[in-house]
Design a protein around this motif. Structure first.
Motif, PDB file in Angstrom:
ATOM      1  N   LEU A 346       0.853  -1.183   0.000  1.00 12.95           N
ATOM      2  CA  LEU A 346       0.000   0.000   0.000  1.00 12.95           C
ATOM      3  C   LEU A 346       0.889   1.234   0.000  1.00 12.95           C
ATOM      4  O   LEU A 346       1.744   1.407   0.868  1.00 12.95           O
ATOM      5  CB  LEU A 346      -0.907   0.001   1.230  1.00 12.95           C
ATOM      6  N   VAL A 347       0.664   2.101  -0.995  1.00 13.11           N
ATOM      7  CA  VAL A 347       1.521   3.266  -1.191  1.00 13.11           C
ATOM      8  C   VAL A 347       0.656   4.510  -1.265  1.00 13.11           C
ATOM      9  O   VAL A 347      -0.394   4.503  -1.938  1.00 13.11           O
ATOM     10  CB  VAL A 347       2.344   3.129  -2.488  1.00 13.11           C
ATOM     11  N   ALA A 348       1.077   5.562  -0.594  1.00 10.25           N
ATOM     12  CA  ALA A 348       0.432   6.861  -0.738  1.00 10.25           C
ATOM     13  C   ALA A 348       0.919   7.495  -2.024  1.00 10.25           C
ATOM     14  O   ALA A 348       2.126   7.688  -2.211  1.00 10.25           O
ATOM     15  CB  ALA A 348       0.746   7.760   0.456  1.00 10.25           C
ATOM     16  N   THR A 349       0.028   7.792  -2.943  1.00  4.44           N
ATOM     17  CA  THR A 349       0.426   8.373  -4.224  1.00  4.44           C
ATOM     18  C   THR A 349       0.838   9.826  -4.052  1.00  4.44           C
ATOM     19  O   THR A 349       0.484  10.485  -3.065  1.00  4.44           O
ATOM     20  CB  THR A 349      -0.722   8.279  -5.238  1.00  4.44           C
ATOM     21  N   ALA A 350       1.604  10.343  -5.007  1.00  7.35           N
ATOM     22  CA  ALA A 350       2.059  11.729  -4.959  1.00  7.35           C
ATOM     23  C   ALA A 350       0.869  12.666  -5.071  1.00  7.35           C
ATOM     24  O   ALA A 350      -0.057  12.438  -5.859  1.00  7.35           O
ATOM     25  CB  ALA A 350       3.045  11.993  -6.093  1.00  7.35           C
ATOM     26  N   ARG A 351       0.913  13.724  -4.284  1.00  4.80           N
ATOM     27  CA  ARG A 351      -0.192  14.670  -4.307  1.00  4.80           C
ATOM     28  C   ARG A 351      -0.293  15.336  -5.670  1.00  4.80           C
ATOM     29  O   ARG A 351       0.700  15.807  -6.225  1.00  4.80           O
ATOM     30  CB  ARG A 351      -0.003  15.740  -3.238  1.00  4.80           C
ATOM     31  N   TYR A 352      -1.525  15.381  -6.194  1.00  7.13           N
ATOM     32  CA  TYR A 352      -1.816  15.990  -7.490  1.00  7.13           C
ATOM     33  C   TYR A 352      -0.935  15.405  -8.604  1.00  7.13           C
ATOM     34  O   TYR A 352      -0.658  16.061  -9.600  1.00  7.13           O
ATOM     35  CB  TYR A 352      -1.630  17.513  -7.423  1.00  7.13           C
ATOM     36  N   ARG A 353      -0.466  14.161  -8.384  1.00  2.83           N
ATOM     37  CA  ARG A 353       0.363  13.460  -9.371  1.00  2.83           C
ATOM     38  C   ARG A 353       1.653  14.226  -9.688  1.00  2.83           C
ATOM     39  O   ARG A 353       2.213  14.097 -10.774  1.00  2.83           O
ATOM     40  CB  ARG A 353      -0.423  13.212 -10.658  1.00  2.83           C
ATOM     41  N   GLN A 354       2.116  15.022  -8.734  1.00  2.00           N
ATOM     42  CA  GLN A 354       3.342  15.790  -8.916  1.00  2.00           C
ATOM     43  C   GLN A 354       4.430  15.174  -8.057  1.00  2.00           C
ATOM     44  O   GLN A 354       4.609  15.543  -6.892  1.00  2.00           O
ATOM     45  CB  GLN A 354       3.117  17.267  -8.555  1.00  2.00           C
ATOM     46  N   ALA A 355       5.157  14.214  -8.622  1.00  4.27           N
ATOM     47  CA  ALA A 355       6.221  13.540  -7.877  1.00  4.27           C
ATOM     48  C   ALA A 355       7.535  14.274  -8.119  1.00  4.27           C
ATOM     49  O   ALA A 355       7.950  14.482  -9.262  1.00  4.27           O
ATOM     50  CB  ALA A 355       6.339  12.086  -8.319  1.00  4.27           C
ATOM     51  N   ASP A 356       8.225  14.685  -7.026  1.00  2.76           N
ATOM     52  CA  ASP A 356       9.522  15.350  -7.169  1.00  2.76           C
ATOM     53  C   ASP A 356      10.623  14.303  -7.288  1.00  2.76           C
ATOM     54  O   ASP A 356      10.384  13.086  -7.266  1.00  2.76           O
ATOM     55  CB  ASP A 356       9.777  16.283  -5.985  1.00  2.76           C
ATOM     56  N   ALA A 357      11.861  14.784  -7.417  1.00  2.00           N
ATOM     57  CA  ALA A 357      12.988  13.872  -7.623  1.00  2.00           C
ATOM     58  C   ALA A 357      13.180  12.951  -6.430  1.00  2.00           C
ATOM     59  O   ALA A 357      13.504  11.758  -6.599  1.00  2.00           O
ATOM     60  CB  ALA A 357      14.263  14.684  -7.886  1.00  2.00           C
ATOM     61  N   GLU A 358      12.972  13.470  -5.219  1.00  7.00           N
ATOM     62  CA  GLU A 358      13.147  12.630  -4.034  1.00  7.00           C
ATOM     63  C   GLU A 358      12.105  11.523  -4.002  1.00  7.00           C
ATOM     64  O   GLU A 358      12.418  10.365  -3.675  1.00  7.00           O
ATOM     65  CB  GLU A 358      13.048  13.497  -2.773  1.00  7.00           C
ATOM     66  N   ARG A 359      10.872  11.859  -4.341  1.00  2.00           N
ATOM     67  CA  ARG A 359       9.814  10.863  -4.353  1.00  2.00           C
ATOM     68  C   ARG A 359      10.091   9.803  -5.428  1.00  2.00           C
ATOM     69  O   ARG A 359       9.955   8.598  -5.185  1.00  2.00           O
ATOM     70  CB  ARG A 359       8.468  11.539  -4.605  1.00  2.00           C
ATOM     71  N   GLU A 360      10.493  10.235  -6.623  1.00  2.00           N
ATOM     72  CA  GLU A 360      10.771   9.280  -7.686  1.00  2.00           C
ATOM     73  C   GLU A 360      11.945   8.370  -7.332  1.00  2.00           C
ATOM     74  O   GLU A 360      11.932   7.173  -7.659  1.00  2.00           O
ATOM     75  CB  GLU A 360      11.055  10.025  -8.984  1.00  2.00           C
ATOM     76  N   ALA A 361      12.949   8.918  -6.651  1.00  2.00           N
ATOM     77  CA  ALA A 361      14.082   8.089  -6.228  1.00  2.00           C
ATOM     78  C   ALA A 361      13.629   7.026  -5.238  1.00  2.00           C
ATOM     79  O   ALA A 361      14.087   5.868  -5.286  1.00  2.00           O
ATOM     80  CB  ALA A 361      15.179   8.967  -5.620  1.00  2.00           C
ATOM     81  N   ALA A 362      12.714   7.393  -4.337  1.00  2.00           N
ATOM     82  CA  ALA A 362      12.205   6.416  -3.376  1.00  2.00           C
ATOM     83  C   ALA A 362      11.404   5.326  -4.086  1.00  2.00           C
ATOM     84  O   ALA A 362      11.484   4.146  -3.725  1.00  2.00           O
ATOM     85  CB  ALA A 362      11.341   7.126  -2.334  1.00  2.00           C
ATOM     86  N   GLU A 363      10.625   5.701  -5.094  1.00  2.00           N
ATOM     87  CA  GLU A 363       9.863   4.707  -5.839  1.00  2.00           C
ATOM     88  C   GLU A 363      10.784   3.752  -6.596  1.00  2.00           C
ATOM     89  O   GLU A 363      10.555   2.539  -6.621  1.00  2.00           O
ATOM     90  CB  GLU A 363       8.916   5.421  -6.809  1.00  2.00           C
TER      91      GLU A 363
END
Length: 623
Positions: A346-363
């Protein structure tokens, strides 16, 4: 909850006649009876795309069950087909597809169109619904048996016998795959979706990529992968209370840690509970999505015209073994679906589908790719089939199902015969002054229990500015939508018009023959003559001579005006078949009648190529 269709949405006569023609090999006749217009030129396809593509298209059309397709297309709350989507059912080379189109507007005749075309350009204005590509059992007569497997029943439908009888509570959750499905569904229905995932053999994890959600709402410790061992499950020793507490951790009951853990687990349950998944089917669903993505990539357009770009993404990592199911503000990432212990994260999606570089690196660190490139499992595949839930809830009975679905789910139950729409009541009780009177339909008129003197008194009061009510309102409002009738009369009119909207000409003709007043008008002031383009007869013909003659014999005005000042011929020219236009002209309709409004037009003014004969009538001397 899924509810039975209106009896006229897919009437019994349509199913019976369409099936007979389909089994006889007449797929065009079957489509005609079911109100499906097939705009496919097989000769042109063979000339442009070759014999193999033409053979595949004809094979799909031969096995198309048009009445089953009409049954499963999305509908509005009022039962009419939704007009804001398009539905590809099969893909072909160079970006072409066999595409199903509902009516362009919800208030148009409920006819369906099938075309062989490239799904681009103007189709982008509507919503793509590709569920029929993944669920061929919704339209392909060769695949209807797949529905029972999707419900989790290799040999019978869970919770039911093969004859359609509901199993007793002590007979469910037994041995075999159906028993396992019944056990999982029961846990899910008790409001414990996390435990249902564990019971289905999934390892559950929670990943927090966005700290703004907070540990109080989602906690990785809320799940214990070892909380349930399917191999060691004993239904006789199952304790729901103990099983519910197994996710709370080792702390003593009643402590603050247990209360907090319970709240966290409840938050996770809320996130999971909205889906109501078919856990047992997810591996097969992933296989269908993987096949669909490969098919879409293989059949992508060969040129770079942006108007012809395939609407299906071809940059997804379908070979990663990962699949995602979108929830509300979160998503489930599934993997190891082919192994003995699949996993759901279960993953919390990025708010407003705006994933920053830190979020994308974690994914990437967690999944090997960003979430946006993980293929999605549509809810139509991930959720339990609506038929299973509706049958369990009792909102559907086995005989409410389409005959092909009925045969797939309950092979030992006799097939239900065609059921016509129930007759309309001939008597309606309305409140009149301080009494309750019966208003009756007799010979195409509305009879009220009042003498001439009482009726004359009501007319005088109406002339002086009073408002008619009771029995007089029931009689006047039937023919004038501006007059407010009793709610029972409004319900009766709505039921008659519902049969018109669905195109059930035989049901409307039966109501008129029964004695219902045919001078009814809808909210736009249209008579049944105006609404003839919506109706077809039992042969699928859009101009029913018997109904036209019956309405004219009942005294309906061939040139009656609706609120827009249009006559039945205006509506027939805009929406009807050429045969209906000719029939109205033969009955004396005036082709030079002008409509109302700021831009009046004659009934014969049209650019339709199939109505070229109107041009000669339009300029005929003396008209």
């Amino acid at each position: 909850m899924l509810r039975p269709l209106h009896p006229s949405a897919v009437p019994g006569w349509m199913v019976e006649r369409a099936t007979a023609r389909r089994l006889a090999g007449d797929w065009r006749g079957a489509c005609e009876v079911a109100g499906v217009d097939v705009e496919v030129d097989l000769a042109a396809i063979r000339r442009v795309h070759g014999d193999e593509v033409a053979r595949r298209v004809e094979d799909d059309l031969t096995h198309l069950a048009p009445d089953l397709l009409r049954w499963h297309l999305p509908r509005r709350p009022d039962g009419r087909l939704r007009s804001d989507s398009w539905h590809p059912v099969a893909l072909f080379p160079d970006g072409h597809a066999l595409v199903v189109h509902p009516p362009a507007w919800f208030d148009r005749p409920q006819r369906i169109t099938v075309r062989f075309e490239r799904p681009g350009g103007t189709l982008r204005r509507a919503t793509l619904d590709d569920s029929l590509l993944l669920l061929r059992e919704r339209w392909d007569s060769r695949c209807t048996a797949q529905l029972r497997a999707r419900c989790g029943g290799p040999s019978r439908l869970p919770f039911f016998t093969t004859g359609g009888e509901r199993l007793d509570d002590d007979a469910v959750a037994g041995d075999g795959p159906e028993g396992r499905v019944e056990f999982i569904v029961q846990i899910d229905d008790e409001g414990r979706p996390a435990d249902a995932w564990s019971a289905a053999g999934f390892d559950l994890e929670v990943l927090l990529f966005d700290p703004r959600w907070g540990d109080d709402r989602v906690d990785p410790a809320a799940f214990d992968p070892a909380a349930f061992d399917p191999a060691a499950f004993d239904p006789a020793a199952f304790d729901p209370a103990a099983f519910a507490l197994s996710s709370f951790g080792p702390s003593s009951f009643g402590s603050a840690a247990v209360v907090r853990a319970g709240r966290r687990a409840a938050a996770v349950d809320r996130a999971l509970g909205w889906l109501r998944p078919a856990h047992w089917w997810l591996a097969e669903a992933a296989g269908r999505v993987r096949w669909h993505l490969a098919d879409a990539r293989a059949n992508a357009p060969w040129n770079d015209d942006p108007a012809l770009v395939t609407p299906w993404r071809t940059d997804l990592a379908e070979d990663s073994g990962l699949f995602r199911v979108d929830l509300r503000g979160r998503c489930l990432v599934l993997d190891r679906l082919d192994g003995p212990r699949p996993r759901a994260r279960l993953v919390a999606t990025a708010r407003y589908r705006q994933a920053d570089a830190e979020r994308e690196a974690a994914e990437v660190d967690a999944f090997g790719t960003v979430l946006d490139r993980i293929p999605r499992l549509p809810h139509a595949l991930a959720r339990r089939p609506a038929e299973l839930d509706a049958l369990r809830a009792g909102s559907w009975s086995p005989d409410d199902l389409h005959p092909l679905v009925h045969a797939a789910l309950f092979p030992d139950r006799p097939a239900p015969g065609p059921r016509p729409a129930p007759p309309l009541p001939g008597t309606v009780r309305v409140h009149c002054d301080e009494a309750t009177h019966e208003v009756r339909f007799r010979g195409g008129t509305i009879a009220v229990p009042h003498g001439p003197a009482e009726i004359e008194r009501e007319r005088v009061l109406e002339t002086l500015g009073g408002r008619v009510a009771g029995c007089m309102a029931a009689r006047d409002g039937w023919r004038d939508p501006a007059v407010r009738m009793h709610r029972r009369m409004r319900a009766l009119r709505a039921e008659l018009l519902a049969r018109v909207w669905h195109g059930d000409g035989p049901a409307v003709l039966a109501a008129v023959e029964q004695g219902v007043d045919p001078h009814v008008r809808d909210e736009r002031g249209r008579t049944l003559l105006h609404l003839l383009p919506w109706l077809s007869d039992e042969e699928g013909r859009r101009s029913s001579p018997a109904l036209v003659r019956r309405l004219l014999d009942a005294g309906l005005d061939i040139d009656a005006r609706d609120r827009a000042g249009e006559t039945p011929l205006h509506v027939a020219v805009a929406l009807g078949a050429p045969g209906l236009v000719r029939g109205l002209l033969d009955a004396g309709a005036d082709p030079s009648a002008m409509s109302g409004g700021p831009n009046p037009r004659a009934a014969a003014w049209t650019y339709r190529p199939d109505l070229d004969f109107l041009r000669a009538i339009r300029y005929r001397p003396g008209r």
